[in-house]
Design an enzyme around this catalytic site. Sequence first.
Site: not given
Ligand code: TYM
Length: 324
Positions: A110, A192, A195
């Site tokens: 990031k 990967k 978003k």
């Molecule tokens: P975020 O919003 O980026 O993504 C949400 C979930 O989607 C999964 N993910 C993917 N899985 C497979 N392939 C991909 N290309 C892919 N892109 C995203 C992520 O692994 C995630 O599970 N930091 C976290 C949000 C968060 C969180 C938490 C998660 C904040 N607090 C506490 C678990 C527990 C995040 O940015 O997710």
Amino acid sequence: MRVFSGIQPTGQIHIGNYLGAIKHWVELQENHECVFCIVDLHSLTIPFDPSALQKRILETAITHLAVGINPEKAILFVQSRIKEHTELTWLLNTICPIGELGRMTQYKEKSRQFKKNINAGLLNYPILMAADILLYQTDIVPIGKDQKQHLELTKTIAKKFNQKFKQTFKIPQAQIPKIGAKIMALNDPKKKMSKSVPQSCLFLFDEPQEIKKKIMSAITDTGKIIKFDPAKKPGISNLLTIYSLFDNQPIEELEKHFKDKGYAEFKKSLAKILINSLEPFRRKRKELLSREIYVREILNQGAKRAQVIAKSVIVNVRKKMGLT
Ligand code: TYM
């Protein structure tokens, strides 16, 4: 067993988010106590438009409901509504070794992507995530592979806290799917799907024409054979993974089925599978878009339920740290 997971309201949800995480949340809510959080505070660490944030949060809530999160079974709430998340973040800040933060892959990525906005929040991001998880005495954290490192740090922080201030937090375990934990970008299968790079994504609510266009133009390697080989054929392997998960067919079966067929035929078939599989989600979303008050009420109720758990945990943490 309590489950906690979160997602950022930074844009539309894509099939990577779905296959890596949300699909499993829908299954887990059947026999676990589930807490799902829209992490708006995390989303402030990259450039954002304040006037669009509430709309994004609402859309993210609608997405959860459209894919099958049941508010009667799971708690769904917005992170910033529960002040204990920020309070616990500060307290955990005081025990998290700073060196751990700088080596986090997401922080490095990031800060490369948003060179003009390398803020302290971006560095401290995993501590807020640890606070989210530990605040609910979580047993299981269903996530995609990219969040594994943050979960490991959460465990380190929890253990350190327990050692220093006596047993307080449960040590959570990550649940990462064997297949689909890292869905790759359609425009570059070595990266990967993310978003923050919209051209890499197939979104859950893309219309049929869009799905067809994106799949047909997804980057694949030169060659003809439909074979799962992520090192040599990352593009086709990614599409095979997506096909297999949406169509509930093992990858080997797909390889056999498409043995003498070319990429174009395979992609056409995949587009059809995706258009059909995602249709119920699109339909449900359209219905929910006109029921904003109902969705807001679900978030209000979710916050009330989350608050009860968060409060009891923070009272104990304050006591353990000598703050009361
Ligand atoms: P975020 O919003 O980026 O993504 C949400 C979930 O989607 C999964 N993910 C993917 N899985 C497979 N392939 C991909 N290309 C892919 N892109 C995203 C992520 O692994 C995630 O599970 N930091 C976290 C949000 C968060 C969180 C938490 C998660 C904040 N607090 C506490 C678990 C527990 C995040 O940015 O997710």
